[in-house]
Design a protein around this motif. Structure first.
Motif, PDB file in Angstrom:
ATOM      1  N   MET A  28       0.842  -1.163   0.000  1.00 35.38           N
ATOM      2  CA  MET A  28       0.000   0.000   0.000  1.00 35.38           C
ATOM      3  C   MET A  28       0.897   1.239   0.000  1.00 35.38           C
ATOM      4  SD  MET A  28      -3.055   0.821   2.650  1.00 35.38           S
ATOM      5  CE  MET A  28      -4.512   0.388   1.766  1.00 35.38           C
ATOM      6  N   GLY A  29       0.680   2.171  -0.916  1.00 38.44           N
ATOM      7  CA  GLY A  29       1.521   3.346  -1.052  1.00 38.44           C
ATOM      8  C   GLY A  29       1.151   4.463  -0.093  1.00 38.44           C
ATOM      9  N   THR A  30       2.086   5.387   0.041  1.00 39.25           N
ATOM     10  CA  THR A  30       1.868   6.547   0.890  1.00 39.25           C
ATOM     11  C   THR A  30       1.242   7.661   0.062  1.00 39.25           C
ATOM     12  OG1 THR A  30       3.816   5.956   2.172  1.00 39.25           O
ATOM     13  CG2 THR A  30       3.013   8.195   2.406  1.00 39.25           C
ATOM     14  N   ALA A  31       0.237   8.312   0.622  1.00 40.95           N
ATOM     15  CA  ALA A  31      -0.417   9.408  -0.093  1.00 40.95           C
ATOM     16  C   ALA A  31       0.545  10.575  -0.233  1.00 40.95           C
ATOM     17  CB  ALA A  31      -1.667   9.843   0.648  1.00 40.95           C
ATOM     18  N   THR A  32       0.496  11.218  -1.377  1.00 45.29           N
ATOM     19  CA  THR A  32       1.316  12.392  -1.629  1.00 45.29           C
ATOM     20  C   THR A  32       0.388  13.583  -1.785  1.00 45.29           C
ATOM     21  OG1 THR A  32       2.925  11.037  -2.794  1.00 45.29           O
ATOM     22  CG2 THR A  32       3.039  13.409  -3.140  1.00 45.29           C
ATOM     23  N   TYR A  33       0.635  14.614  -0.987  1.00 45.17           N
ATOM     24  CA  TYR A  33      -0.218  15.796  -1.010  1.00 45.17           C
ATOM     25  C   TYR A  33       0.563  17.006  -1.502  1.00 45.17           C
ATOM     26  CZ  TYR A  33      -3.263  13.035   2.004  1.00 45.17           C
ATOM     27  OH  TYR A  33      -4.068  12.064   2.514  1.00 45.17           O
ATOM     28  N   THR A  34      -0.136  17.898  -2.171  1.00 46.41           N
ATOM     29  CA  THR A  34       0.471  19.160  -2.567  1.00 46.41           C
ATOM     30  C   THR A  34       0.602  20.033  -1.324  1.00 46.41           C
ATOM     31  OG1 THR A  34      -1.627  20.281  -2.964  1.00 46.41           O
ATOM     32  CG2 THR A  34      -0.675  19.040  -4.818  1.00 46.41           C
ATOM     33  N   SER A  35       1.337  21.110  -1.420  1.00 49.15           N
ATOM     34  CA  SER A  35       1.501  22.006  -0.266  1.00 49.15           C
ATOM     35  C   SER A  35       0.164  22.618   0.153  1.00 49.15           C
ATOM     36  CB  SER A  35       2.528  23.096  -0.562  1.00 49.15           C
ATOM     37  OG  SER A  35       2.105  23.888  -1.651  1.00 49.15           O
ATOM     38  N   VAL A  36      -0.691  22.908  -0.811  1.00 48.15           N
ATOM     39  CA  VAL A  36      -2.010  23.463  -0.496  1.00 48.15           C
ATOM     40  C   VAL A  36      -2.855  22.424   0.231  1.00 48.15           C
ATOM     41  CG1 VAL A  36      -4.157  24.362  -1.484  1.00 48.15           C
ATOM     42  CG2 VAL A  36      -1.966  25.106  -2.402  1.00 48.15           C
ATOM     43  N   GLU A  37      -2.787  21.187  -0.219  1.00 47.06           N
ATOM     44  CA  GLU A  37      -3.544  20.130   0.451  1.00 47.06           C
ATOM     45  C   GLU A  37      -3.038  19.913   1.880  1.00 47.06           C
ATOM     46  OE1 GLU A  37      -4.913  17.329  -3.302  1.00 47.06           O
ATOM     47  OE2 GLU A  37      -2.887  17.122  -2.493  1.00 47.06           O
ATOM     48  N   LYS A  38      -1.729  19.956   2.067  1.00 54.82           N
ATOM     49  CA  LYS A  38      -1.157  19.822   3.407  1.00 54.82           C
ATOM     50  C   LYS A  38      -1.622  20.968   4.300  1.00 54.82           C
ATOM     51  CE  LYS A  38       3.024  17.367   2.056  1.00 54.82           C
ATOM     52  NZ  LYS A  38       4.472  17.469   1.879  1.00 54.82           N
ATOM     53  N   GLU A  39      -1.604  22.176   3.763  1.00 56.42           N
ATOM     54  CA  GLU A  39      -2.052  23.349   4.510  1.00 56.42           C
ATOM     55  C   GLU A  39      -3.528  23.206   4.881  1.00 56.42           C
ATOM     56  OE1 GLU A  39      -2.593  28.056   3.626  1.00 56.42           O
ATOM     57  OE2 GLU A  39      -0.828  27.082   2.761  1.00 56.42           O
ATOM     58  N   PHE A  40      -4.316  22.740   3.922  1.00 59.04           N
ATOM     59  CA  PHE A  40      -5.731  22.520   4.185  1.00 59.04           C
ATOM     60  C   PHE A  40      -5.931  21.478   5.272  1.00 59.04           C
ATOM     61  CE2 PHE A  40      -9.397  19.758   3.485  1.00 59.04           C
ATOM     62  CZ  PHE A  40     -10.412  20.653   3.769  1.00 59.04           C
ATOM     63  N   LEU A  41      -5.199  20.383   5.218  1.00 56.20           N
ATOM     64  CA  LEU A  41      -5.342  19.331   6.222  1.00 56.20           C
ATOM     65  C   LEU A  41      -4.983  19.849   7.619  1.00 56.20           C
ATOM     66  CD1 LEU A  41      -3.953  16.296   4.216  1.00 56.20           C
ATOM     67  CD2 LEU A  41      -6.325  16.699   4.895  1.00 56.20           C
ATOM     68  N   GLU A  42      -3.974  20.690   7.714  1.00 55.60           N
ATOM     69  CA  GLU A  42      -3.625  21.298   9.002  1.00 55.60           C
ATOM     70  C   GLU A  42      -4.748  22.219   9.482  1.00 55.60           C
ATOM     71  OE1 GLU A  42      -1.098  20.751  11.194  1.00 55.60           O
ATOM     72  OE2 GLU A  42      -0.712  19.062   9.863  1.00 55.60           O
ATOM     73  N   TYR A  43      -5.319  22.945   8.560  1.00 55.39           N
ATOM     74  CA  TYR A  43      -6.437  23.836   8.889  1.00 55.39           C
ATOM     75  C   TYR A  43      -7.621  23.009   9.393  1.00 55.39           C
ATOM     76  CZ  TYR A  43      -9.643  27.792   8.368  1.00 55.39           C
ATOM     77  OH  TYR A  43     -10.542  28.798   8.613  1.00 55.39           O
TER      78      TYR A  43
END
Length: 79
Positions: free
Chosen positions: A1-16
């Protein structure tokens, strides 16, 4: 099973979104405490704190910053 790769905007959104979830967890815990074992003298203060936290959640959920995330419509459940 692979690790999800997020864009910087997606990472920022997830933190939000994590902020919203954290406030929500605190609200749930305090509400439970009020229903089960809160000392009567602490009810007023806890109620004020619940109101404050609920206001913060509302502000986060209705903010322009949340609307600015292009991934938000796909990742954020409708309130």
């Amino acid at each position: 099973m692979g690790t999800a790769t997020y864009t910087s905007v997606e990472k920022e959104f997830l933190e939000y979104y994590k902020q919203i979830e954290s406030y929500g967890e605190a609200i749930k815990l305090m509400a439970w405490d009020l229903r089960t074992k809160a000392p009567k003298k602490g009810v007023q203060r806890r109620s004020e704190t619940l109101s404050f936290l609920s206001q913060k959640v509302h502000e986060l959920k209705t903010s322009d910053q949340l609307k600015s995330y292009s991934c938000a419509p796909y990742m954020y459940p409708k309130a």
